[in-house]
Scaffold this active site. Structure first.
Site, PDB file in Angstrom:
ATOM      1  N   ARG A 145      -2.709   9.613  16.401  1.00 15.42           N
ATOM      2  CA  ARG A 145      -1.826   8.494  16.746  1.00 15.42           C
ATOM      3  C   ARG A 145      -1.554   8.429  18.251  1.00 15.42           C
ATOM      4  O   ARG A 145      -1.442   7.345  18.816  1.00 15.42           O
ATOM      5  CB  ARG A 145      -0.503   8.647  15.989  1.00 15.42           C
ATOM      6  N   GLU A 194       0.824  -1.205   0.000  1.00 14.78           N
ATOM      7  CA  GLU A 194       0.000   0.000   0.000  1.00 14.78           C
ATOM      8  C   GLU A 194       0.862   1.260   0.000  1.00 14.78           C
ATOM      9  O   GLU A 194       1.956   1.273   0.562  1.00 14.78           O
ATOM     10  CB  GLU A 194      -0.907   0.007   1.240  1.00 14.78           C
ATOM     11  N   PHE A 228      -6.891   2.436   5.803  1.00 17.12           N
ATOM     12  CA  PHE A 228      -6.211   1.206   5.405  1.00 17.12           C
ATOM     13  C   PHE A 228      -6.604   0.007   6.265  1.00 17.12           C
ATOM     14  O   PHE A 228      -6.121  -1.097   6.017  1.00 17.12           O
ATOM     15  CB  PHE A 228      -4.688   1.379   5.419  1.00 17.12           C
ATOM     16  N   GLU A 232      -4.927   7.357   7.575  1.00 13.22           N
ATOM     17  CA  GLU A 232      -4.145   8.587   7.573  1.00 13.22           C
ATOM     18  C   GLU A 232      -5.022   9.687   6.990  1.00 13.22           C
ATOM     19  O   GLU A 232      -5.963   9.419   6.242  1.00 13.22           O
ATOM     20  CB  GLU A 232      -2.893   8.437   6.699  1.00 13.22           C
ATOM     21  N   ARG A 240      -1.771  10.162  11.294  1.00  9.58           N
ATOM     22  CA  ARG A 240      -2.518   8.948  11.610  1.00  9.58           C
ATOM     23  C   ARG A 240      -3.839   9.326  12.276  1.00  9.58           C
ATOM     24  O   ARG A 240      -3.888  10.177  13.177  1.00  9.58           O
ATOM     25  CB  ARG A 240      -1.679   8.070  12.559  1.00  9.58           C
ATOM     26  N   LYS A 242       2.391   4.526   1.232  1.00 12.88           N
ATOM     27  CA  LYS A 242       2.614   5.093   2.561  1.00 12.88           C
ATOM     28  C   LYS A 242       2.524   6.610   2.453  1.00 12.88           C
ATOM     29  O   LYS A 242       3.392   7.259   1.885  1.00 12.88           O
ATOM     30  CB  LYS A 242       3.966   4.681   3.142  1.00 12.88           C
TER      31      LYS A 242
END
Length: 516
Positions: free
Chosen positions: A240, A218, A304, A269, A225, A220
């Site tokens: 995050r 995938e 994701f 993200e 996050r 990045k």
């Protein structure tokens, strides 16, 4: 639980335990030291103790700056013997956090100064490191989780899972020590942030494919996050670090409410895009989380993973199942990628990601469950590494296992046109202590004083003559440094005695990387 000091744990006991942890690389020895500390700690001290251990006091961010800590240490004579306790420190932090309004800055300085004046030298060092967020003892949160399991007589995996699902290391450790049987009952709650699963670095796409086999490859993204929880009409968005930013991201809330489900927990993200759909710099995305950010700066979430859907927990389902359900639920907002075990195809995905302006790729074992941390290496990140030759401007004295050695480096780039000082001078662009072996630490400590210009209690400042090769993942905009850029994830590769300072890389080169 036995306690030598029923009222409170001595701060000197905490300092000694952290020294023991820093002095060994053996995870089992670190775990044993912290387990013994937890077993001695009175229940009332546990939340404060854990905050000091991991460098995040239970009061949260209360505005204690590193300079203020150093000033407090400089102004206070260390005690030969100290009776300071964890409860004393916690009470001082409570007083500090409660001060506001006119005159509060001076009152806060007094609180810090009084606290440091009650500590011995080792405790003062601990306070600077802990309250400054500089506790460096090697994956301490994971070790502390295992230590809580050992102290409570519980399986480590059960405590790790409880930490992940509760989103609270301190709360889980307290629960494990006070009610071990309750750990098994901790589960995913929609609306409660959970600790994110993280990726380990991969050397290359080929190595990652070889290690993982069939994997989801995938893009990045260089974004922030996010974890999105939806429960009916209620949506929560976490960062995050598990901070709640729901009120600041209405566009993400709207997207979550538009999904065809009743309950969901999504991992992903978010980033800002320019007019052509290309990602904006990371710093611009992060600034959008500010409370005063303009609403026209729209964030684009890209998911994701799917951790829960309409009453069904998916954490233990293989990624292939989670990914399939995610594509059905939010196909317009899923990060691009493909499933393959062919290195050539994986390399093509990497090239596509880089061409679009992304950082690299994430490769995830297609049958892996979702688990917090880097255990098992089932997620691997691969991204280009940039190297620059920079000049050492100063080095800070280390602490813990690095006590007595010059460690943390201040790094400068050449400023040939004198944009930020004298022509041919150097402008600071960051710090790092990463990548320093014992051999390099020893060499630095022996060599740097020969280049000394001046020193403070905490650092030695050098003539700008020593060149070091630094690997970085990139740069980011930073108002902290005159050149406007700061290194991201800097680590030492090697020293370059074959190069002079005049051959070091320039601030212009780093600024071009930012613009690129």
């Amino acid at each position: 639980m036995s306690t030598d000091s029923p009222a409170s744990l001595r701060l000197s006991r905490l300092a000694a335990a952290l020294d023991d942890v820093a002095a060994t690389r053996a995870r089992s020895a670190k775990t044993a030291s912290l387990a013994a500390l937890l077993a001695e700690c009175p229940p009332a001290d546990l939340p404060a103790l854990i905050g000091l251990l991991v460098g995040r006091p239970r009061q949260g961010r209360i505005g204690i700056g590193f300079r203020g800590l150093l000033a407090a240490r400089e102004s206070a004579s260390a005690q030969a013997e100290s009776a300071l306790t964890v409860a004393d420190v916690d009470a001082a932090l409570q007083r500090y956090a409660g001060l506001s309004g006119p005159g509060s800055a001076g009152a806060r300085r007094v609180v810090l100064s009084e606290l440091f004046s009650r500590a011995d030298a080792a405790e003062q060092d601990l306070l600077v490191r802990s309250l400054g967020g500089e506790v460096r003892t090697g994956a301490l949160e994971g070790v502390l989780t295992d230590a809580a399991a050992a102290a409570a007589g519980l399986p480590a995996a059960a405590v790790r899972r409880a930490v992940m699902l509760s989103g609270s290391l301190a709360g889980t450790v307290v629960l494990a020590m006070q009610d071990p049987e309750a750990i098994a009952a901790v589960g995913l709650q929609v609306g409660t942030a959970i600790q994110p699963m993280l990726a380990s670095p991969g050397a290359s796409v080929d190595d990652a494919v070889h290690a993982l086999g069939l994997a989801s490859v995938e893009h990045k993204l260089d974004g922030a996050r996010i974890q999105v929880h939806r429960d009916g009409d209620r949506v929560s968005v976490y960062t995050r670090s598990l901070a709640d930013v729901t009120a600041r991201v209405p566009e993400i809330v709207d997207i979550a409410l538009g999904l065809d489900c009743r309950q969901a927990v999504l991992d992903g993200e978010t980033l800002m895009l320019d007019e052509d759909g290309a990602p904006r710099p990371f710093q611009e995305t992060m600034s959008r989380f500010g409370a005063d950010a303009a609403r026209e700066q729209v964030l684009a979430p890209r998911f994701f993973d799917l951790l829960h859907l309409d009453g069904r927990d998916l954490l233990d389902e293989p990624l292939r199942v989670r990914r399939e359900l995610l594509l059905r639920l939010a196909s317009d907002h899923v990060i691009e990628g493909t499933v393959t075990d062919d290195p050539e195809i994986a390399r093509t995905v990497l090239e596509q990601a880089l061409a679009l302006g992304h950082e690299g790729v994430l490769l995830k074992a297609i049958d892996s469950p979702y688990a917090a941390g880097r255990r098992g290496r089932s997620w691997l990140k691969v991204k280009p590494v940039h190297t620059y030759d920079l000049v050492v401007l100063a080095a800070e004295w280390g602490s813990g296992r690095r006590s007595g050695w010059l460690s943390n480096l201040h790094l400068g780039a050449r400023d040939p046109r004198g944009q930020y000082g004298e022509p041919g001078g150097f402008v600071m662009v960051g710090k790092t202590f990463k990548g320093l072996t014992d051999e390099l630490l020893r060499w630095q400590t022996e060599t740097f004083p020969k280049y000394e210009q001046r020193r403070t209690r905490g650092a030695v400042f050098l003539r700008p003559e020593i060149v070091v090769e630094i690997a970085i993942d990139g740069v980011q905009a930073s108002p902290r440094y005159p050149g406007g850029v700061a290194l991201r994830f800097a680590r030492v590769k090697r020293y370059r005695p074959d190069k002079t300072a005049e051959q070091a890389d320039t601030i212009d080169a780093l600024q071009r990387l930012l613009r690129g």
